[in-house]
Design an enzyme around this catalytic site. Sequence first.
Site, short mmCIF file in Angstrom:
data_model
loop_
_atom_site.label_atom_id
_atom_site.label_comp_id
_atom_site.label_asym_id
_atom_site.label_seq_id
_atom_site.Cartn_x
_atom_site.Cartn_y
_atom_site.Cartn_z
N GLY A 1 1.05 -10.26 -6.76
CA GLY A 1 1.80 -9.23 -5.86
C GLY A 1 1.14 -9.15 -4.59
O GLY A 1 1.89 -8.77 -3.75
N GLU B 1 -5.26 -6.01 -2.60
CA GLU B 1 -4.39 -5.65 -3.55
C GLU B 1 -2.74 -5.10 -3.24
O GLU B 1 -2.81 -4.72 -2.07
CB GLU B 1 -4.90 -4.44 -4.49
CG GLU B 1 -4.48 -3.91 -5.77
CD GLU B 1 -4.14 -5.01 -6.86
OE1 GLU B 1 -3.18 -5.94 -6.24
OE2 GLU B 1 -4.34 -4.80 -7.91
N ASP B 2 -1.99 -5.45 -4.03
CA ASP B 2 -0.55 -4.96 -3.67
C ASP B 2 -0.38 -3.34 -3.60
O ASP B 2 0.03 -2.64 -2.98
CB ASP B 2 0.52 -5.64 -4.44
CG ASP B 2 0.32 -5.34 -6.12
OD1 ASP B 2 -0.68 -4.83 -6.38
OD2 ASP B 2 0.92 -6.17 -6.85
N ASP C 1 -2.19 2.22 -8.65
CA ASP C 1 -1.53 3.13 -9.38
C ASP C 1 -2.20 3.94 -10.12
O ASP C 1 -2.94 5.07 -9.64
CB ASP C 1 -0.57 2.43 -10.42
CG ASP C 1 0.52 3.08 -11.17
OD1 ASP C 1 0.87 4.10 -10.67
OD2 ASP C 1 0.94 2.56 -12.16
N LYS D 1 -0.46 5.11 -4.84
CA LYS D 1 0.34 6.19 -5.32
C LYS D 1 -1.01 7.04 -5.78
O LYS D 1 -1.20 7.06 -6.87
CB LYS D 1 0.96 5.88 -6.68
CG LYS D 1 2.25 4.73 -6.18
CD LYS D 1 3.04 4.70 -7.80
CE LYS D 1 3.91 3.37 -7.60
NZ LYS D 1 4.64 3.30 -9.12
N VAL E 1 8.37 0.64 -6.96
CA VAL E 1 8.73 -0.22 -5.90
C VAL E 1 8.67 -1.48 -6.31
O VAL E 1 8.03 -2.06 -6.99
CB VAL E 1 7.79 0.39 -4.68
CG1 VAL E 1 8.34 1.63 -4.35
CG2 VAL E 1 6.26 0.09 -4.84
N ARG F 1 10.20 -10.02 -5.86
CA ARG F 1 8.98 -10.20 -4.90
C ARG F 1 9.12 -10.87 -3.52
O ARG F 1 8.48 -10.63 -2.69
CB ARG F 1 8.18 -11.31 -5.42
CG ARG F 1 7.49 -10.97 -7.01
CD ARG F 1 6.30 -11.84 -7.35
NE ARG F 1 5.85 -11.86 -8.84
CZ ARG F 1 5.19 -10.79 -9.26
NH1 ARG F 1 4.44 -10.20 -8.44
NH2 ARG F 1 4.86 -10.86 -10.54
P1 IMP Z 1 -3.22 0.30 -12.16
O1 IMP Z 1 -4.41 -0.39 -13.27
O2 IMP Z 1 -2.57 1.53 -13.16
O3 IMP Z 1 -3.73 0.66 -10.95
O4 IMP Z 1 -2.22 -0.94 -12.16
C1 IMP Z 1 -1.68 -1.32 -10.94
C2 IMP Z 1 -1.00 -2.47 -10.93
O5 IMP Z 1 0.43 -2.18 -11.82
C3 IMP Z 1 -0.54 -3.09 -9.87
O6 IMP Z 1 -1.41 -4.08 -9.38
C4 IMP Z 1 0.93 -3.54 -10.04
O7 IMP Z 1 0.79 -5.11 -10.73
C5 IMP Z 1 1.39 -2.83 -11.05
N1 IMP Z 1 2.22 -1.84 -10.41
C6 IMP Z 1 2.10 -0.21 -10.54
N2 IMP Z 1 2.84 0.29 -9.90
C7 IMP Z 1 3.98 -0.52 -9.54
C8 IMP Z 1 5.24 -0.50 -8.79
O8 IMP Z 1 5.64 0.65 -8.46
N3 IMP Z 1 5.95 -1.67 -8.49
C9 IMP Z 1 5.24 -2.78 -9.11
N4 IMP Z 1 4.28 -3.01 -9.76
C10 IMP Z 1 3.47 -1.73 -9.93
MG MG Z 2 -1.33 -6.15 -8.81
#
Ligand code: IMP
Ligand code: MG
Length: 175
Positions: free
Chosen positions: A42, A97-98, A101, A129, A151, A163
């Site tokens: 990402g 990082e992209d 979440d 987020k 997104v 992507r």
């Molecule tokens: P976390 O461990 O919940 O913070 O996961 C983060 C990962 O979930 C990111 O690196 C993305 O790969 C994926 N992710 C979370 N939200 C989105 C979104 O809105 N679109 C696409 N990928 C997402």
């Molecule tokens: Mg990611």
Amino acid sequence: MKEKVRILLSEQEVDQRIEEIAKQISADYAGKSVHLICVLKGAVFFMCELAKRITVPVTMDFMSVSSYGNDTKSSGVVRIVKDLDEPLDGKNVLIVEDIIDSGRTLSYLIHILEERSPASLRLCTLLDKPERRVSQVVVDYTCFNIPDEFVVGYGLDYAQKYRNLPFIGVVEFSD
Ligand code: IMP
Ligand code: MG
């Protein structure tokens, strides 16, 4: 089910913001070099655009992680799918990082990388987020805080699609 992507942040808005963040990073790391770590896949587009605009010496490495858990909820236990090529000892490491979440993936990753003795370890994300946070992580550089919507684009995928979109958009479904 039809899918449509509504633009949330245009290519111009994203590029402009990356330029600002790159300036800030260049100022903060003045007199040093920065070792960028791209979290695949990402963050690829973001890392390239960011790296091109940083004016201090840059080195780069890539890592791929996968979160144990189901599709919608990351468990926070991360499996390293592709590890870094280079050691981190003494380097000023900046994780790129992209999106953050729940923060589970990043807290785990930070923990793993801290044990490799970098001189410093900071985190830069294209999107955040904050409403969704479960594990607290310190984010040093954030391009955009966004609402709790799924997104795609600028590296981010939905089932590996979208992507390559040059903007960031929200996937909308209709019959
Ligand atoms: P976390 O461990 O919940 O913070 O996961 C983060 C990962 O979930 C990111 O690196 C993305 O790969 C994926 N992710 C979370 N939200 C989105 C979104 O809105 N679109 C696409 N990928 C997402
Ligand atoms: Mg990611």
